[in-house]
Each structure stands twice: as structure tokens, then as C-alpha cells.
Design a protein around this motif. Structure first.
Motif, PDB file in Angstrom:
ATOM      1  N   GLU A 171       4.414 -16.835  18.374  1.00 51.22           N
ATOM      2  CA  GLU A 171       6.387 -16.831  18.854  1.00 51.22           C
ATOM      3  C   GLU A 171       7.282 -15.396  18.490  1.00 51.22           C
ATOM      4  N   LEU A 172       7.222 -15.108  20.108  1.00 54.01           N
ATOM      5  CA  LEU A 172       7.842 -14.208  20.552  1.00 54.01           C
ATOM      6  C   LEU A 172       8.894 -14.225  21.174  1.00 54.01           C
ATOM      7  N   THR A 173       9.707 -15.114  20.698  1.00 51.31           N
ATOM      8  CA  THR A 173      11.136 -15.763  22.066  1.00 51.31           C
ATOM      9  C   THR A 173      11.609 -14.913  22.335  1.00 51.31           C
ATOM     10  N   ARG A 174      12.401 -13.799  22.005  1.00 47.95           N
ATOM     11  CA  ARG A 174      13.114 -13.056  22.596  1.00 47.95           C
ATOM     12  C   ARG A 174      12.464 -11.753  22.758  1.00 47.95           C
ATOM     13  N   LEU A 175      11.677 -11.282  22.280  1.00 47.01           N
ATOM     14  CA  LEU A 175      10.789 -10.341  23.504  1.00 47.01           C
ATOM     15  C   LEU A 175      10.154 -11.146  25.163  1.00 47.01           C
ATOM     16  N   ARG A 176       9.613 -12.568  25.055  1.00 49.19           N
ATOM     17  CA  ARG A 176       9.430 -13.268  26.001  1.00 49.19           C
ATOM     18  C   ARG A 176      10.616 -13.236  27.033  1.00 49.19           C
ATOM     19  N   ALA A 177      12.347 -13.633  26.558  1.00 50.02           N
ATOM     20  CA  ALA A 177      12.719 -14.030  27.080  1.00 50.02           C
ATOM     21  C   ALA A 177      13.356 -12.244  27.275  1.00 50.02           C
TER      22      ALA A 177
ATOM     23  N   PRO B 142      12.455  -7.307  39.224  1.00 47.72           N
ATOM     24  CA  PRO B 142      11.282  -7.463  40.103  1.00 47.72           C
ATOM     25  C   PRO B 142      10.354  -5.564  39.721  1.00 47.72           C
ATOM     26  N   TYR B 143      11.162  -4.750  40.229  1.00 46.92           N
ATOM     27  CA  TYR B 143      10.096  -3.749  40.122  1.00 46.92           C
ATOM     28  C   TYR B 143      10.126  -2.940  38.739  1.00 46.92           C
ATOM     29  N   GLN B 144      11.375  -3.920  37.777  1.00 43.36           N
ATOM     30  CA  GLN B 144      11.088  -3.273  36.432  1.00 43.36           C
ATOM     31  C   GLN B 144       9.741  -4.372  35.331  1.00 43.36           C
ATOM     32  N   SER B 145       9.885  -5.422  36.311  1.00 43.29           N
ATOM     33  CA  SER B 145       8.791  -6.081  35.973  1.00 43.29           C
ATOM     34  C   SER B 145       6.778  -5.256  35.294  1.00 43.29           C
ATOM     35  N   LEU B 146       7.393  -5.236  37.603  1.00 44.80           N
ATOM     36  CA  LEU B 146       6.480  -4.329  37.682  1.00 44.80           C
ATOM     37  C   LEU B 146       6.296  -3.221  36.826  1.00 44.80           C
ATOM     38  N   ALA B 147       6.732  -2.199  36.749  1.00 40.09           N
ATOM     39  CA  ALA B 147       6.752  -1.187  35.487  1.00 40.09           C
ATOM     40  C   ALA B 147       6.159  -1.412  34.656  1.00 40.09           C
TER      41      ALA B 147
ATOM     42  N   LEU C 211       1.893 -10.376  30.700  1.00 36.51           N
ATOM     43  CA  LEU C 211       2.894 -10.228  31.177  1.00 36.51           C
ATOM     44  C   LEU C 211       2.361 -10.957  32.873  1.00 36.51           C
ATOM     45  N   PHE C 212       1.632 -10.874  33.173  1.00 35.66           N
ATOM     46  CA  PHE C 212       1.755 -11.946  34.272  1.00 35.66           C
ATOM     47  C   PHE C 212       2.013 -13.335  34.732  1.00 35.66           C
ATOM     48  N   SER C 213       2.025 -13.683  33.907  1.00 35.19           N
ATOM     49  CA  SER C 213       2.280 -15.618  33.852  1.00 35.19           C
ATOM     50  C   SER C 213       3.660 -15.356  33.233  1.00 35.19           C
ATOM     51  N   LEU C 214       4.210 -14.243  32.808  1.00 36.49           N
ATOM     52  CA  LEU C 214       5.597 -14.588  32.101  1.00 36.49           C
ATOM     53  C   LEU C 214       6.640 -13.451  33.600  1.00 36.49           C
ATOM     54  N   THR C 215       5.513 -12.800  34.193  1.00 38.36           N
ATOM     55  CA  THR C 215       6.731 -11.325  35.173  1.00 38.36           C
ATOM     56  C   THR C 215       5.651 -12.261  36.853  1.00 38.36           C
ATOM     57  N   ARG C 216       5.273 -13.695  37.175  1.00 40.23           N
ATOM     58  CA  ARG C 216       4.653 -13.640  38.604  1.00 40.23           C
ATOM     59  C   ARG C 216       5.995 -13.990  39.264  1.00 40.23           C
ATOM     60  N   GLU C 217       6.591 -15.042  39.180  1.00 40.67           N
ATOM     61  CA  GLU C 217       7.588 -14.975  40.433  1.00 40.67           C
ATOM     62  C   GLU C 217       8.383 -13.916  40.843  1.00 40.67           C
TER      63      GLU C 217
ATOM     64  N   ARG D 276       8.178 -11.375  44.462  1.00 40.48           N
ATOM     65  CA  ARG D 276       9.330 -10.945  45.419  1.00 40.48           C
ATOM     66  C   ARG D 276       8.669  -9.490  45.624  1.00 40.48           C
ATOM     67  N   ILE D 277       7.652  -8.969  45.113  1.00 44.35           N
ATOM     68  CA  ILE D 277       7.351  -7.698  46.123  1.00 44.35           C
ATOM     69  C   ILE D 277       6.797  -7.840  46.979  1.00 44.35           C
ATOM     70  N   PRO D 278       6.775  -7.672  48.242  1.00 45.79           N
ATOM     71  CA  PRO D 278       6.167  -7.584  48.995  1.00 45.79           C
ATOM     72  C   PRO D 278       4.680  -7.192  48.588  1.00 45.79           C
ATOM     73  N   THR D 279       4.675  -5.637  49.083  1.00 43.02           N
ATOM     74  CA  THR D 279       3.132  -4.928  48.999  1.00 43.02           C
ATOM     75  C   THR D 279       2.192  -5.889  48.145  1.00 43.02           C
ATOM     76  N   PHE D 280       3.073  -6.071  45.754  1.00 42.15           N
ATOM     77  CA  PHE D 280       1.863  -6.447  45.764  1.00 42.15           C
ATOM     78  C   PHE D 280       1.513  -7.545  45.476  1.00 42.15           C
ATOM     79  N   ALA D 281       2.270  -8.837  46.143  1.00 41.41           N
ATOM     80  CA  ALA D 281       1.883 -10.383  47.096  1.00 41.41           C
ATOM     81  C   ALA D 281       0.941 -10.195  47.679  1.00 41.41           C
ATOM     82  N   LYS D 282       1.110  -8.636  48.596  1.00 39.24           N
ATOM     83  CA  LYS D 282      -0.590  -8.771  49.384  1.00 39.24           C
ATOM     84  C   LYS D 282      -1.115  -8.166  48.949  1.00 39.24           C
ATOM     85  N   LEU D 283      -1.693  -7.538  48.157  1.00 44.09           N
ATOM     86  CA  LEU D 283      -2.477  -6.768  47.491  1.00 44.09           C
ATOM     87  C   LEU D 283      -2.936  -8.181  46.674  1.00 44.09           C
ATOM     88  N   TYR D 284      -2.134  -9.013  46.004  1.00 45.07           N
ATOM     89  CA  TYR D 284      -2.489 -10.257  44.703  1.00 45.07           C
ATOM     90  C   TYR D 284      -2.916 -10.527  45.434  1.00 45.07           C
TER      91      TYR D 284
END
Length: 183
Positions: free
Chosen positions: A39-45, A52-57, A103-109, A113-121
Motif C-alpha cells: 500500500e503506497l496510496t500517496r505515492l501512486r496518487a 505526460p512528459y514528467q511521467s516519461l522522465a 510505473l508503466f501500469s500507473l502512467t500508461r495512458e 499521449r506522447i507520439p514518439t513514445f506511442a510509436k516506439l511502444y
């Protein structure tokens, strides 16, 4: 010379994807377990609130920090420290993949939204799908299943043997008039 280098590059990339795909089969259940039990509710939130770009970082941090584990493990193997090499490689790779998976499961959507990331994925997903369709992948999966079945059967036999042995020991202990075992 360029053709040989190109072939070697494809082989190296294929091996890299193969190793990651094999370890991902181990990392995904671990990441799922962590997601359900830690349970890391605050960290997950906080992670979910990132743009998007901070999620990528944030998503890039485990890759950048833990990717050098592979050359370190190779160096340890080259210097004759095989056990250290294997342990370093396995722990580093699993840790990297578990963190990346969570991290990917938390930030996937947001990442999509980042076109280059979506293409690479998409390209990565296609490469993994191709890899899993190969005969080599099916062979590795059969070997892993066989090894898993072998270890489960061995564990079951060992558990039964230990149980019978402890049961026998306790019966010997109870049958002695002075209450002490025969040692």
C-alpha cells in the motif's frame, strides 16, 4: 562489412529483446503482487497526477539507473566471478523490469499521449509479438515449463520426505522410556 555489422546488430537486438522478454515473464507476476499487497496510496496518487512528459522522465529513471547492470555483470563474468555475475544480472534485471512494469501500469495512458513514445511502444510490442511467435521462443517456454514442473515435483517430494522423517523422529521420541531420542 556494413552487412556483417547490420546482421550482428540485429542479433544483438534480438538477444536483448529475448532476455528482456524472458525476465518480463518473471517480473510481471512480481509487479502485480507488489501492486496488490504493498500500500503506497500517496505515492501512486502522486505518480498518476504527473503530466505526460514528467511521467516519461520518472519512467526512464529505473532504465537509466539499472541498465548498466548488464555490462557490470558481463565484467564480473569476464573476471571469473560467475556467481556474482549471475546474481548481479538477475537481481538488477528483475528490479529494473518490476519498477518499469509498475510505473508503466500507473502512467500508461499519459505515456501514450506522447507520439514518439506511442510509436516506439508499438514497435516494441510488434518486436515482442514476433519474438513470441518464433520456434526459439516456444522452445524456451517449453524448457521453462519443464524446469518449473521439475522443481515443483522435487519440492513436493522433499516436503513429503521431510514430513515423514520428522513424523518418524517424533514417534521415536515418544516411544523412548526416558523421552530422549537415540543420538
Amino acid at each position: 562489412m556494413k552487412r556483417i555489422l547490420k546482421v550482428l546488430t540485429y542479433i544483438a537486438a534480438g538477444l536483448y529483446l529475448l532476455v528482456d522478454a524472458i525476465f518480463m515473464t518473471l517480473a510481471r507476476p512480481i509487479a502485480d503482487w507488489i501492486g496488490k499487497h504493498v500500500e503506497l496510496t500517496r505515492l501512486r496518487a502522486w505518480i498518476k497526477s504527473l503530466p505526460p512528459y514528467q511521467s516519461l522522465a520518472l519512467f526512464s529513471v529505473p532504465v537509466i539507473v539499472l541498465e548498466p547492470i548488464k555490462p557490470i555483470a558481463a565484467y564480473l563474468a569476464a573476471t571469473g566471478q560467475f556467481l556474482s555475475s549471475v546474481v548481479t544480472f538477475i537481481v538488477g534485471e528483475l528490479l529494473k523490469l518490476v519498477l518499469v512494469e509498475r510505473l508503466f501500469s500507473l502512467t500508461r495512458e499519459k505515456l501514450m499521449r506522447i507520439p514518439t513514445f506511442a510509436k516506439l511502444y508499438t514497435m516494441y510490442s510488434q518486436a515482442i509479438a514476433w519474438l513470441k511467435a518464433t520456434e526459439a521462443w516456444r522452445t524456451v517456454r517449453l524448457l521453462v515449463k519443464g524446469a518449473r514442473d521439475f522443481f515443483r515435483a522435487t519440492r513436493a517430494r522433499t516436503t513429503r520426505w521431510l514430513f515423514r522423517r520428522s513424523d518418524r523422529q517424533s514417534r521415536l521420541h515418544l516411544n523412548r522410556p526416558d523421552g530422549f531420542p537415540d543420538h
